[in-house]
Every structure is written in C-alpha cells, then in structure tokens.
Design a protein around this motif. Structure first.
Motif, PDB file in Angstrom:
ATOM      1  N   ALA A  48      -4.899   7.073   6.644  1.00  0.00           N
ATOM      2  CA  ALA A  48      -3.745   6.177   6.810  1.00  0.00           C
ATOM      3  C   ALA A  48      -2.780   6.691   7.868  1.00  0.00           C
ATOM      4  N   TRP A  49      -2.971   7.921   8.341  1.00  0.00           N
ATOM      5  CA  TRP A  49      -2.052   8.513   9.306  1.00  0.00           C
ATOM      6  C   TRP A  49      -2.396   8.157  10.755  1.00  0.00           C
ATOM      7  N   GLY A  75      -7.829   4.192  -4.308  1.00  0.00           N
ATOM      8  CA  GLY A  75      -6.884   4.378  -3.214  1.00  0.00           C
ATOM      9  C   GLY A  75      -5.748   5.299  -3.612  1.00  0.00           C
ATOM     10  N   ALA A 107      -4.848   9.010  -2.084  1.00  0.00           N
ATOM     11  CA  ALA A 107      -3.519   9.368  -1.599  1.00  0.00           C
ATOM     12  C   ALA A 107      -3.003  10.600  -2.327  1.00  0.00           C
TER      13      ALA A 107
END
Length: 208
Positions: free
Chosen positions: A200-201, A24, A28
């Motif tokens: 995640a956006w 993760g 990112a």
C-alpha cells in the motif's frame, strides 16, 4: 429460481468478503507500528534518489528485515541502527558524502533511511541485471554480503545476468559457500515476502 440462487449465494459472498477484509487487516497488522511513523520520510527519501515511481515497499521491507524499524538496534557483530551499518561502513559512507563526524549518526532514523536508500542507489550503479527485479536482487545481495563478492560471481556466468544464474555461482568465486544461504535468502525474503506487506506504500518490484 433466480431469486432462490441469489438468496443462496448471498451468504457465501458475504463470507468471502469478510474473509478478504480480515486478510487485509491481518496483512496491515504485520507491519510494525514503528514503521508507520516513518512512512512519509521514507517515501520522500526514496523519491529523491529513485524518482516519483520509487519502489518504497522494497526499501520498507529492507528496513524491516535489517532491524524491524528499531533505530537503536545493535547486532552481535556491531552493526547499528535501522539500516544496520557496520561502524567502518558508516564512516566510509559519511566520508563519501562529505558528512562531518557529528552528522554521521547511524542510530538516527532519518540518517539510517537516507543511508540505506543512498547506498542501494550507489550499489545499483555498480551491479547489472536482465530485468528490474534482477537489478534489485543484485543490489540487495551486495548490500548484505559485499559488492565485490557479487561482481566475482557475476563474472563467472557472464553474459547471463539473471539472478538465478548468478546465484548459482555463489560459493564458486570469492565468497565462502557457508555464507551463501544467508546471502541468497536476504533478497528472497525482502522482495518475495516482506515487500508485499508494504504494497500500500507504493510500487513493488516484481519478477517479469
């Protein structure tokens, strides 16, 4: 026995959890640091045209592909800014939206995001697809290689409007076949690879 199995499995569970966390973090970290400062503006811009459920990750991935979020980017053929608009395209877009010469700023990051999302929306009204994924795929192909070429290829295979059928017609209409690998690779990289970095956006556009 139960306690023995628990003790045996605990290290494995911890390793798996740490691996997932590491993946993760790596994911990112695949997002350029420049992208994070534009997340809020891009989200607002996308929602203004596409609604609250706008697929922000798709637009983020497109900006990533176009310029790596560099507002000062200039391509070898003269495309400028984060959205990589050619000068003629920028002038046409500004005239279409009644923007003055001083408001036509391809190297301004907010202008570029508005132009990219707005142009995608404009293109989406002029392409077709059997699913949302097909529709975004057609939009991206048109952004990259011209709406007219996509329309001519779609005309070859109608009534089929899935992206695979239309892609197969690349090079059999008005587009030279030598340009097909780049044009077909553009939506593939954005929707199938880069988009996941920005998951995640917001909502992603997925095949159905």
């Amino acid at each position: 026995m139960k306690h023995f199995l628990s003790a045996l499995l605990l290290p494995i569970i911890i390793v798996v959890a740490l691996f997932a966390i590491a993946c993760g973090v790596a994911k990112a970290n695949d997002i350029p640091s420049a992208a994070r400062q534009h997340r809020g503006d891009l989200t607002r811009i996308a929602r203004a045209s596409f609604g609250l459920d706008a697929p922000v990750p798709a637009f983020a991935a497109q900006l990533h592909q176009e310029s790596g979020w560099n507002p000062g980017a200039v391509s070898t053929v003269g495309a400028k800014g984060m959205a990589q608009f050619m000068p003629a395209t920028a002038q046409w877009w500004c005239a279409l939206n009644k923007l003055s010469a001083t408001d036509c700023q391809p190297t301004n990051s907010v202008w570029a995001m508005r132009a990219l999302v707005g142009y995608d929306y404009w293109l989406m009204q002029r392409v077709a697809g059997e699913s949302e994924f097909d529709l975004y795929w057609a939009t991206l192909r048109s952004y990259n290689g011209g709406l007219g070429h996509w329309q001519n290829e779609a005309a070859k295979v109608r009534p089929a409007l899935n992206h695979a059928a239309i892609d197969a017609a690349c090079g059999r209409a008005s587009r030279a076949k030598l340009h097909c690998p780049e044009n077909l690779g553009y939506p593939d990289r954005i929707l199938n690879r880069l988009q996941r970095r920005y998951a995640a956006w917001g909502r992603t556009v997925e095949p159905t």
